[in-house]
Design an enzyme around this catalytic site. Sequence first.
Site, PDB file in Angstrom:
ATOM      1  CD  GLU A 224      20.262  52.089  18.887  1.00 49.83           C
ATOM      2  OE1 GLU A 224      21.006  52.876  18.625  1.00 49.83           O
ATOM      3  OE2 GLU A 224      20.050  51.820  20.071  1.00 49.83           O
ATOM      4  CG  ASP A 225      22.236  48.044  18.332  1.00 53.76           C
ATOM      5  OD1 ASP A 225      22.011  48.989  17.691  1.00 53.76           O
ATOM      6  OD2 ASP A 225      22.572  47.736  19.427  1.00 53.76           O
TER       7      ASP A 225
END
Length: 761
Positions: free
Chosen positions: A96-97
Site C-alpha cells: 500500500e505505502d
Amino acid sequence: MEEQKNIDITREEAEEKMVNDAFQHLLDSYLASRHRKKVDIITKAFNFAKQAHKGVKRLSGEPYIMHPIAVAQIACEEMGLGSTSICSSLLHDVVEDTDYTVEDIENIFGKKIAQIVDGLTKISGGIFGEQASAQAENFKKLLLTMSDDIRVILIKICDRLHNMRTLDSQPANKQYKIAGETLYIYAPLANRLGLNKIKTELENLSFKFEHPEEYNSIVRKLQSTSGKRDDLFEKFTAPIREQLDQMGIKYEIKARVKSPYSIWNKMQTKHVTFDEIYDILAVRIIFSPNKRENEINECFNIYVAISKLYKAHPGRLRDWLSHPKANGYQALHVTLMSKQGRWIEVQIRSDRMNEIAEQGFAAHWKYKDGGGEYTEDETDLNDLLRTIKEILDDPQPNAMDFLDAIKMNLFATEIFVFTPKGEIKTMPTGCTALDFAFQIHTFLGSHCIGAKVNHKLVPLSHKLQSGDQVEILTSNSQHVSPEWVNFVETAKAKNKILAILRRDGREIQKKGETVLNEFLKRYDMEPTLSVLDKLCELHEVRKHETLFQDLGSKKIILGDRDIDELRGKNKKQSKKGWRRYVPFLSSKDKTVVKPEKVENTGGLFVVPKDMNRKKPIFLTDENIGQYIFKDCCHAIPGDDILGFITSDNHIEIHKRSCDIASKLKSSYGNRILDAKWHMGKRLFFDATIQIRGIDRIGMLSDISQVISAQHGINIRKIVISCEESIFDGTLEMRVHDRDDVQTIMKALKKTDGITEVNEII
C-alpha cells in the site's frame, strides 16, 4: 552546522537501536513459542520491510517500521500465530505505502504470504471509505477474506490494536472516528473469534478516547478500592485452595477484575453508581487435568467440591463445557455466596480452555508443515463462515442495514434450540420462530403459519429461548408478508423475505404499469416522465416504482380527477403531503425552523468547504441554535458530544455514546467533528427523571422541596402513580446542564422512601 549534524547522527543511532531492540524482542517471543523456528524468513521479511519504509515516520515521530514490528509482536505473543502470520504482519503495509507489488512479495516470500498481504492491502486504510457504499464494500471484502484465509482478519485486528494503543497522536475528530469504528466492529469481531483479552483492551481504549473523564474516574476508583478486593479475594479463595490441595489438583487461582468499559457500560444500562456494582471481582480457577479426555468431568468435580464450601446461586450456573460458545469458549461458571455476604462468580476451566479463551481460534489451529496452510475446527469455523455468506447474500445492502446485519448475526450471543427429532440448532439471541423456520429451509419459512414451542402453539413472532423445542407449522396457502421483516432477527430470514417481496413486487409493478398505460391510452395520453411526476405528486408518493406498485395492488384507483390534474384544469390546490406539516419555511435557505428559535439562530450553520475539521467546534449560548439536536440522545451541556456533518452541510450534535453516533462514526468517519460545550448557565434544557419507591404521606411535598426549594430547578410536569404502597413517577424539569441532573438525582436518592432514581434518555 557540525553540531547539528552530530545531533542527527546520534538520533539516527538511537532510532536504529530502538528498531533492532524491538525486532530482537519479537524474535525472542517467537523462539519461546511452540512453533517451528523459521527465523531466517522472519529476518528476511523484517529487513525487506525496514528498507521499504526507510525514512518514513509515524505521526508520533517514531520510524514507521516500528508499527509493523509491533503488529507482528501482537500476532506472535498475544495471538500465538506462527512465522507466516509474523512475516505477513511485518509486510502488511509494504504494497500500500511503497512501490513494491504483490507479485514482488510472492517472488520473494512465496504465494501464501503474498495472498495474506494482498488481502490486508484490499481492506487497508481502515474498513471505511469516504462514502457509506464504499464502506459497505470494504467491509464485504474484509469478511470475504475470512473464507480465503482467516489470518487476514486476525492480523487486521492486531493492526487495529496497535493503532488504538498509539491513538494519542491523532486529532480528536479522528480519535472519535477510529474509537467508534473499533467499538462498533473490531471489538465484537475479536470477541466472535474468541480473542477475549484483545476484545477487552479494544473496548477500554475506545472508552478512554471517547470518554476520557469517565475512564479516568473509574480507573481511580478501581485503584482506591483494590485493597478491599484483594482482602476479599484472599479470604474467599483460602478454603478453595485448601480443598483443591486435598484433591491433589494442579491449579492456579486468579482474580479477574471487571474492565473500566464493562463497569461504565453497566452504570449506563442499569443506571447505577460505581459503588452499586457488586460483580467487579470474579475468581478464575485454571487447572491441569490428569487426562485430557477427563477435563470436563474434572471441571464438575471442582464445582461439586467448592459448592460444599459456599452456597451456589441456583439460577446462575452457566455450562459452556458440553456446548461451547460459537467462538470456541469453554468453561463452567458458578456464582457463590462468600462469607462476607457478596456474590462472587467463579469460572472453572482447564489450561487448554484458558488458552482458547485468551487467544481464540488461533490457539487450536494446527499448521501443516508443507504449504503453511492450516486446518481449523471444522464445526465452529464453518458455522461462522456460513453466517458471513448469508449476510453477503443480499446484493445491494444499504450501508447502515448492512452494519446492523453484521452486529445482529455475526456478533450475537447464541442460544440452543431443538428440532422435533431432538437435533440441536444454534441461533442468535432474540430470534423468532420464523427465523428458525427459514434456518431449516426457505420453503418452511415462506409458508410458515405458526409454530409449536415446547408443544404449545405460538405466533410467528414468538421469541425463542435456549432449550426450546420447536415444530414449524406450514400451509401452502400462506404467502410472505411485508411486516415479517420487522420481527425477524437473522440475516438469512431477512434476506429471503426481502428477495421474495422484491420478486412479488416486480410482478405487481408490471401489473401497475399495464393499468396506467391502459388508462392513459383511453385519453390519448403517453406515460411520459412529466405525467408520472404529476401523478406521484397528486397521490403523495415519492417514486414512480411506488406508484406502479400501488396501482398494481389497487391502493390507487385512477379517475377523472387525475385526468383533470394532468390537463391542468385544477390550478388551485391545497398543500399536499409533507408540506402541510411544515410550520415555518425560510425562503432564503429552505431551513425548517421552530418559531421560538427564529430569533436565536439566524439560520443553521453551513459548513464551508475550507473548514479545518481537525479543530473542535464550540457550542455557546449565542450559537447553539445554529446546530441540529436529534431526538435519539437528547444531548445537553456536560455530555461528551461530537458533531456530524450532514449531507446538506449542517451539523448534528450527538452524544458520543449514542447508538446512532456509533453507526455514524463507523460509516461516515470523515464527517465527524470534535465538539465542546462553552456555555454559561443561561439557557435551559429538558431532562426527565424516573423515580420509584415506597409511598408515604408527604412524599410528593418532599420531592418538590428537593427539586425546587433546595436546588431552584423548575419542574414542568410530575406524573406519579401508586399501587399497593409502591409508587412510580416521572419528573420533567428544566435544567442548565448535566451537573444539575446529577445533583438532583443524588438528592432524590437520599430522600426517605425513594429506592430507584434513573434518567430517561
